[in-house]
Design a protein around this motif. Structure first.
Motif, short mmCIF file in Angstrom:
data_model
loop_
_atom_site.label_atom_id
_atom_site.label_comp_id
_atom_site.label_asym_id
_atom_site.label_seq_id
_atom_site.Cartn_x
_atom_site.Cartn_y
_atom_site.Cartn_z
N PRO A 12 0.82 -1.23 0.00
CA PRO A 12 0.00 0.00 0.00
C PRO A 12 0.84 1.26 0.00
O PRO A 12 0.36 2.32 -0.41
N ASP A 13 2.11 1.16 0.43
CA ASP A 13 2.96 2.35 0.42
C ASP A 13 3.26 2.80 -1.01
O ASP A 13 3.18 3.98 -1.33
N ILE A 14 3.53 1.81 -1.89
CA ILE A 14 3.76 2.17 -3.30
C ILE A 14 2.47 2.71 -3.92
O ILE A 14 2.47 3.69 -4.66
N LEU A 15 1.36 2.04 -3.55
CA LEU A 15 0.06 2.45 -4.06
C LEU A 15 -0.24 3.90 -3.66
O LEU A 15 -0.68 4.71 -4.48
N LEU A 16 0.03 4.21 -2.41
CA LEU A 16 -0.24 5.58 -1.94
C LEU A 16 0.67 6.57 -2.68
O LEU A 16 0.22 7.65 -3.08
N ALA A 17 1.91 6.18 -2.90
CA ALA A 17 2.82 7.07 -3.64
C ALA A 17 2.27 7.34 -5.03
O ALA A 17 2.30 8.48 -5.52
N ASP A 18 1.72 6.30 -5.67
CA ASP A 18 1.09 6.49 -6.98
C ASP A 18 -0.07 7.47 -6.89
O ASP A 18 -0.22 8.36 -7.73
N PHE A 19 -0.89 7.29 -5.86
CA PHE A 19 -2.05 8.18 -5.70
C PHE A 19 -1.61 9.63 -5.46
O PHE A 19 -2.20 10.56 -6.00
N ILE A 20 -0.56 9.79 -4.63
CA ILE A 20 -0.07 11.15 -4.38
C ILE A 20 0.46 11.75 -5.67
O ILE A 20 0.19 12.90 -6.00
N TYR A 21 1.17 10.93 -6.45
CA TYR A 21 1.71 11.42 -7.71
C TYR A 21 0.59 11.87 -8.65
O TYR A 21 0.71 12.87 -9.34
N MET A 22 -0.52 11.12 -8.65
CA MET A 22 -1.63 11.48 -9.55
C MET A 22 -2.36 12.72 -9.05
O MET A 22 -2.77 13.57 -9.82
N ILE A 23 -2.54 12.80 -7.71
CA ILE A 23 -3.36 13.87 -7.16
C ILE A 23 -2.54 15.15 -6.92
O ILE A 23 -2.99 16.25 -7.23
N HIS A 24 -1.35 14.99 -6.36
CA HIS A 24 -0.46 16.14 -6.09
C HIS A 24 0.92 15.86 -6.68
O HIS A 24 1.86 15.60 -5.94
N PRO A 25 1.07 15.91 -7.99
CA PRO A 25 2.35 15.54 -8.61
C PRO A 25 3.55 16.32 -8.04
O PRO A 25 4.65 15.79 -7.99
N ALA A 26 3.29 17.54 -7.59
CA ALA A 26 4.40 18.36 -7.11
C ALA A 26 5.02 17.80 -5.83
O ALA A 26 6.18 18.07 -5.53
N LEU A 27 4.24 17.00 -5.09
CA LEU A 27 4.76 16.49 -3.82
C LEU A 27 5.77 15.36 -4.02
O LEU A 27 6.65 15.14 -3.18
N LEU A 28 5.64 14.61 -5.09
CA LEU A 28 6.57 13.51 -5.35
C LEU A 28 7.07 13.61 -6.80
O LEU A 28 6.79 12.74 -7.63
N PRO A 29 7.81 14.68 -7.10
CA PRO A 29 8.15 14.91 -8.52
C PRO A 29 8.97 13.79 -9.14
O PRO A 29 8.89 13.56 -10.35
N ASP A 30 9.75 13.07 -8.34
CA ASP A 30 10.62 12.04 -8.91
C ASP A 30 9.98 10.66 -8.96
O ASP A 30 10.59 9.71 -9.42
N HIS A 31 8.75 10.57 -8.46
CA HIS A 31 8.12 9.25 -8.41
C HIS A 31 7.75 8.78 -9.81
O HIS A 31 7.24 9.53 -10.63
N GLU A 32 8.00 7.52 -10.04
CA GLU A 32 7.64 6.90 -11.31
C GLU A 32 6.41 6.04 -11.02
O GLU A 32 6.51 5.10 -10.24
N PRO A 33 5.23 6.36 -11.60
CA PRO A 33 4.04 5.58 -11.25
C PRO A 33 4.29 4.08 -11.47
O PRO A 33 4.81 3.69 -12.51
N TYR A 34 3.91 3.28 -10.47
CA TYR A 34 4.23 1.85 -10.52
C TYR A 34 3.05 1.04 -11.06
O TYR A 34 3.19 0.24 -11.97
N TYR A 35 1.87 1.27 -10.49
CA TYR A 35 0.70 0.50 -10.91
C TYR A 35 -0.17 1.26 -11.92
O TYR A 35 -0.98 0.67 -12.61
N PHE A 36 0.00 2.58 -11.98
CA PHE A 36 -0.92 3.39 -12.79
C PHE A 36 -0.26 3.92 -14.05
O PHE A 36 0.95 4.11 -14.11
N ILE A 37 -1.12 4.16 -15.03
CA ILE A 37 -0.65 4.72 -16.29
C ILE A 37 -1.65 5.79 -16.71
O ILE A 37 -2.87 5.65 -16.48
N ARG A 38 -1.14 6.85 -17.28
CA ARG A 38 -2.02 7.93 -17.73
C ARG A 38 -2.57 7.57 -19.11
O ARG A 38 -1.81 7.20 -20.00
N LEU A 39 -3.89 7.69 -19.27
CA LEU A 39 -4.49 7.33 -20.56
C LEU A 39 -4.27 8.44 -21.58
O LEU A 39 -4.34 9.61 -21.26
N ARG A 40 -4.00 8.03 -22.82
CA ARG A 40 -3.78 9.01 -23.89
C ARG A 40 -4.90 8.91 -24.92
O ARG A 40 -5.44 7.86 -25.13
#
Lengths: 380, 346
Positions: A352-380
């Motif tokens: 869940p820690d990685i999952l939360l990091a993904d969620f933070i990256y999606m919701i507040h990208p500025a808080l974890l600028p270096d995070h590489e989303p692990y489970y999630f992908i942005r749809l194009r």
């Protein structure tokens, strides 16, 4: 007409009062009303013997308790313990009915005890996948079409099941009669990711890897709470999050007191349906969701969509949502195996820690600028 | 038939029903699962509303209300044709296996083909593949029934073959369900609950074509239908070509019911209940009255069901099929318990 209305109302909105976790001031919560520790099981150890009680093991259960005694091999069973409730540990052969059970064993490095599994075509883990293809891990079938003879012939020490409803208990009862020990896993009913992760402790006890499980749980919890604390201290705005996708003209909405609702609020987002509290998803008219969704800032898990175009093709009206136009749409399909398995439903349960990091990256990208989303992908 | 007095009252009833139809149609546009001011709805209808209000009215409520009218009318007329053809009060579009045929098409696509072709809710192929599959299923059953109808003299045999076929198909669907996973199962179950709100305007156009063509066919057939009420022997004696009439009636009913089922899922109960309601309302057996009457009554009932399906409030909804059944079953019970036996009308 009024009676008809009442009948419809009861059909739709019945839910038991007991299945919600009560607020507990001492449990160290992240959010005020969701417990972060597991509410569906208790462990009580005495003298090498652990008493495990699983509480309300399926949806809408209330007051149901299943008791198991985990007794090391060779140790005498106390007289007051009924033998059918005894599980000898460490378990040497286990059948897993859910991919999350496989993920727990994988996290503990105990995959060698897997004697069989259900839904093997949905497995993501590469090592397990190989074992399945080689026939080392046979598929025991789905809920209704369970291959009971195969299960018995695999001579499992334990079958780890999950119950969708009381009827699941019914079809598994036959297996118990045939001498197979069945344990109900209710991890998916926990309302917080950390509570769900805590179920790894049970797998630790069962496999004789208690210390590893405990340290894994402690480390993950520590990471998670640290991230949540960072979000709480820094973020001011709470972007509104839309979840899921409709089926035909019904949109099943996860309640706010759910696994995913907790993730959104811990990541500093505002769930669009934060006013909905229920034991399970509720059916909403697409129109009603659409109206709320016009205020959404981002959209997570839009069904099985793999591109923005998929969403528009399925329901062209959804393409008119501002959030669709902004393109801030994410799906949990970054780690997929062609033809089925999705790691989001597998390893994420115990990370869940990685999952939360993904969620933070999606919701507040500025808080974890270096995070590489692990489970999630942005749809194009 | 009836004297001119009852004709006049039939005209009055038509007028009242049409007014009710307009009223309910308006209500369906005004009462959705979200709150929208009356003014916003009206402005949206004429293209002057707020952006989102316009989408809600024009893309959600209007297509749903139009679909309710089309599906209600189509199922009711189709049911009326079947009841008269089989001279059986419990006949309906579903006894011919048309609905179960459509269900089989959908089940086959969802539960067997889609895992292979990776069609899933949300993928490009999904919407149309379901509709085409339902159509193909309904069409296949229709062909079987018509072949039987062309060969068998006794219309009751056709009815029995239809019922047997429907049972056999249900078993196959059960078998498919038994071996499918939860996601696919859920999609199928939701399909069987019926839905009116998911049609694009293009799909509505196709449905309109099917229902109007079917209704036009049905109107052309009112004379042989009236003759059929007196028995097949009588019909033949007044010059009705029984074989051709049968085939035409079966085709008309199947096209309408099959199309409605393909687009909206199996809409329960309307086909059986509405013809009875219509006979009661007009106290007539004349198909010149019953045919348009059933179409309007069917549309009315589905509009009411659609309005009621959003009644739990807060945006929650119940499947439209549960509502039609809950309305339909008391009506049929009332008819059965009523003084006038239904058997006498056939």
């Amino acid at each position: 007409m009024r009676y008809l209305f009442l009948l419809l109302l009861t059909l739709v909105s019945f839910y038991s009062c007991n299945s919600r976790n009560k607020t507990d001031a001492n449990s160290g919560q992240v959010e005020a009303d969701v417990k972060i520790t597991a509410g569906r099981f208790t462990l009580e150890g005495q003298d090498d013997i652990t008493k495990l009680v699983i509480i309300d093991p399926w949806q809408n259960a209330s007051g149901e308790q299943l008791t198991y005694y985990l007794v090391p091999h060779g140790k005498d069973v106390p007289e007051n313990v009924p033998s059918e409730n005894v599980i000898r540990i460490p378990v040497r052969r286990m059948i897993c009915m859910s991919t999350t059970h496989l993920a727990a064993l994988s996290a503990l490095g105990a995959t060698d005890i897997i004697a069989g599994a259900s839904g093997t075509d949905l497995v993501y883990d590469h090592t397990l996948h190989k074992a399945i293809e080689e026939g080392i891990i046979p598929d025991v079938g789905y809920e209704g079409s369970l291959n009971k003879e195969l299960i018995v012939s695999l001579r499992p020490d334990l079958l780890m099941a999950y119950g969708v409803g009381a009827t699941s208990a019914e079809y598994l009862r036959k297996l118990s009669e045939m001498g197979v020990k069945v344990m109900f896993n209710a991890d998916y009913l926990e309302e917080h990711p950390l509570a769900r992760c805590e179920w790894i402790k049970i797998f630790g006890l069962l496999t004789g890897k208690k210390e590893k499980a405990d340290s894994l749980y402690t480390a993950v919890t520590h990471n998670y709470l640290r991230l949540a604390e960072m979000v709480r201290k820094s973020s001011e705005s709470k972007p509104a999050v839309l979840l899921g996708a409709p089926w035909e003209d019904v949109w099943y909405i996860s309640p706010s007191n759910s696994y995913i609702g907790s993730l959104i609020s811990d990541a500093g987002g505002r769930y669009l349906f934060d006013d909905l509290e229920a034991p399970n998803s509720m059916p909403y008219a697409v129109e009603a969701v659409f109206k709320r969704a016009t205020t959404a800032d981002l959209w997570i898990n839009p069904g099985t969509a793999e591109s923005l175009e998929d969403i528009a093709e399925y329901d062209h009206r959804l393409a008119k949502l501002p959030v669709y136009k902004s393109g801030d749409v994410w799906n949990n399909r970054n780690r997929m195996k062609p033809g089925g398995g999705n790691d989001y439903w597998e390893s994420a349960v115990f990370r869940p820690d990685i999952l939360l990091a993904d969620f933070i990256y999606m919701i507040h990208p500025a808080l974890l600028p270096d995070h590489e989303p692990y489970y999630f992908i942005r749809l194009r | 038939m009836r004297g001119s007095g009852s004709r006049l009252s039939a005209g009055l009833i038509f007028l009242l029903l049409l007014m009710l139809l307009v009223l309910l149609f308006t209500l369906d546009l005004l009462l959705g699962s979200t709150q929208l001011e009356v003014r916003d709805v009206l402005l949206s209808l004429f293209g002057n509303g707020t952006e989102h209000g316009e989408i809600i009215v024009m893309q959600f409520r209007l297509p749903k209300a139009v679909t309710a009218i089309l599906a209600g009318a189509g199922m009711a007329v189709s049911g009326l044709l079947m009841q008269t053809l089989f001279r059986n009060p419990l006949a309906g579009p579903d006894v011919l296996g048309v609905s179960s045929g459509a269900g089989l098409g959908v089940a086959l696509t969802l539960l067997t083909l889609s895992p292979l072709l990776s069609i899933s809710p949300g993928s490009v192929l999904y919407g149309w593949s379901m509709i085409l599959a339902a159509w193909a299923g309904a069409g296949a059953v229709m062909v079987v029934i018509m072949t039987v109808a062309a060969r068998m003299r006794d219309i009751m045999s056709v009815l029995i073959v239809g019922l047997l076929l429907a049972s056999a198909i249900s078993s196959i669907v059960s078998l498919l369900q038994y071996f499918s996973n939860e996601t696919m199962l859920k999609t199928y179950v939701i399909w069987t609950m019926g839905n009116l709100g998911n049609l694009s305007y293009m799909q509505i156009r196709i449905l309109t074509l099917a229902v109007t063509a079917g209704s036009a066919m049905a109107l052309i057939m009112v004379k042989p239908l009236n003759a059929l009420l007196m028995g097949e022997t009588f019909s033949m004696s007044v010059g009705v070509n029984m074989q051709r009439t049968r085939i035409l009636l079966l085709a008309t009913a199947s096209i309408m019911a099959g199309s409605v089922t393909a687009f909206c899922g199996p809409i329960a109960f309307l086909g059986v209940a509405v013809p009875h309601i219509t006979r009661l309302v007009f106290s007539s057996n004349d198909h010149r009255i019953l045919m348009p009457g059933a179409a309007i009554c069917g549309a009315l009932i589905l509009l009411v069901s659609d309005i009621l399906s959003t009644l739990p409030g807060n945006g929650l909804m119940v499947p439209v099929n549960t509502v039609t059944s809950l309305i339909g079953i008391p009506v049929v019970l009332w008819i059965i318990a009523g003084k006038k036996g239904i058997g006498r009308r056939f």
